[in-house]
Design a protein around this motif. Structure first.
Motif, PDB file in Angstrom:
ATOM      1  N   ASN A 102       0.764  -1.107  -0.133  1.00  0.00           N
ATOM      2  CA  ASN A 102      -0.169  -0.093   0.041  1.00  0.00           C
ATOM      3  C   ASN A 102       0.829   1.431   0.021  1.00  0.00           C
ATOM      4  O   ASN A 102       0.593   2.006  -0.650  1.00  0.00           O
ATOM      5  N   LEU A 103       1.814   1.407   0.762  1.00  0.00           N
ATOM      6  CA  LEU A 103       2.844   2.384   0.677  1.00  0.00           C
ATOM      7  C   LEU A 103       3.391   2.725  -0.645  1.00  0.00           C
ATOM      8  O   LEU A 103       3.372   3.696  -1.075  1.00  0.00           O
ATOM      9  N   ILE A 104       3.927   1.432  -1.324  1.00  0.00           N
ATOM     10  CA  ILE A 104       4.428   1.975  -2.642  1.00  0.00           C
ATOM     11  C   ILE A 104       3.143   2.177  -3.687  1.00  0.00           C
ATOM     12  O   ILE A 104       3.453   3.295  -4.235  1.00  0.00           O
ATOM     13  N   ASN A 105       2.263   1.711  -3.577  1.00  0.00           N
ATOM     14  CA  ASN A 105       1.106   2.058  -4.581  1.00  0.00           C
ATOM     15  C   ASN A 105       0.489   3.334  -4.277  1.00  0.00           C
ATOM     16  O   ASN A 105      -0.113   3.765  -5.394  1.00  0.00           O
ATOM     17  N   GLU A 106       0.651   3.750  -3.111  1.00  0.00           N
ATOM     18  CA  GLU A 106       0.113   4.904  -2.550  1.00  0.00           C
ATOM     19  C   GLU A 106       0.924   6.264  -2.493  1.00  0.00           C
ATOM     20  O   GLU A 106       0.498   7.357  -2.097  1.00  0.00           O
ATOM     21  N   ALA A 158       7.188   4.697 -11.468  1.00  0.00           N
ATOM     22  CA  ALA A 158       7.035   3.438 -12.274  1.00  0.00           C
ATOM     23  C   ALA A 158       7.270   2.383 -11.116  1.00  0.00           C
ATOM     24  O   ALA A 158       6.638   1.166 -11.182  1.00  0.00           O
ATOM     25  N   LEU A 159       7.807   2.372  -9.925  1.00  0.00           N
ATOM     26  CA  LEU A 159       7.907   1.545  -8.957  1.00  0.00           C
ATOM     27  C   LEU A 159       6.433   1.092  -8.210  1.00  0.00           C
ATOM     28  O   LEU A 159       6.117   0.236  -8.206  1.00  0.00           O
ATOM     29  N   SER A 160       5.667   2.305  -8.112  1.00  0.00           N
ATOM     30  CA  SER A 160       4.401   2.262  -7.718  1.00  0.00           C
ATOM     31  C   SER A 160       3.361   1.484  -8.557  1.00  0.00           C
ATOM     32  O   SER A 160       2.589   0.942  -8.056  1.00  0.00           O
ATOM     33  N   ILE A 161       3.798   1.202  -9.789  1.00  0.00           N
ATOM     34  CA  ILE A 161       2.964   0.695 -10.923  1.00  0.00           C
ATOM     35  C   ILE A 161       3.015  -0.856 -10.751  1.00  0.00           C
ATOM     36  O   ILE A 161       2.161  -1.597 -11.057  1.00  0.00           O
ATOM     37  N   ASP A 162       4.316  -1.364 -10.395  1.00  0.00           N
ATOM     38  CA  ASP A 162       4.730  -2.661 -10.367  1.00  0.00           C
ATOM     39  C   ASP A 162       3.979  -3.512  -9.379  1.00  0.00           C
ATOM     40  O   ASP A 162       3.578  -2.884  -8.371  1.00  0.00           O
TER      41      ASP A 162
END
Length: 131
Positions: free
Chosen positions: A9-13, A127-131
């Protein structure tokens, strides 16, 4: 406990945002001669007080500095006890040869990367949050 703790969640948000301006790290023995509203961040170390402020303000105060940084805010409310966010972000940037200095505040994490690489760093993080 306050804020998000789950790494996915931290990465995607995280919604990385490049703040306007150029920022510098300087060290002083005391901050008495610097308006507190001009200091973005302050940290007391054994050797002196590190202050982070806009380059133009540092120059106006006659402060010396070396590293000129772009300031990126991760706009997810990360919990201070969350695990892995700093490592994940720093690794992604390092893989693109971008250095990163991280400061965790109560609500958000803040990254200071070389000024010339600010936009590239934001792109890497998005790009990291898309993975």
């Amino acid at each position: 406990m306050s804020g998000e703790t789950h790494l996915k969640n931290l990465i995607n948000e995280m919604d990385p945002r490049l703040n306007p301006g150029a920022y510098v790290f300087s060290t002083v023995s005391k901050t008495d001669g610097i308006d507190r509203t001009d200091i973005l961040c302050e940290f007391r170390e054994q050797e002196g007080i590190t202050v982070i402020l806009e380059r133009t303000k540092a120059e106006a105060y006659g402060l010396t500095y070396g590293f000129v940084a772009a300031w990126i805010t991760l706009n997810v409310h990360s919990a201070l006890e969350a695990k892995g966010l700093t490592a994940k972000v720093a690794t992604a940037l390092a893989e693109q040869n971008i250095s990163c200095n991280v400061i965790a505040a109560y609500y958000h994490d803040h990254l200071f990367v070389p000024y010339a690489e600010g936009n590239k760093a934001v792109d890497v993080l998005k790009a990291l949050s898309i993975d």
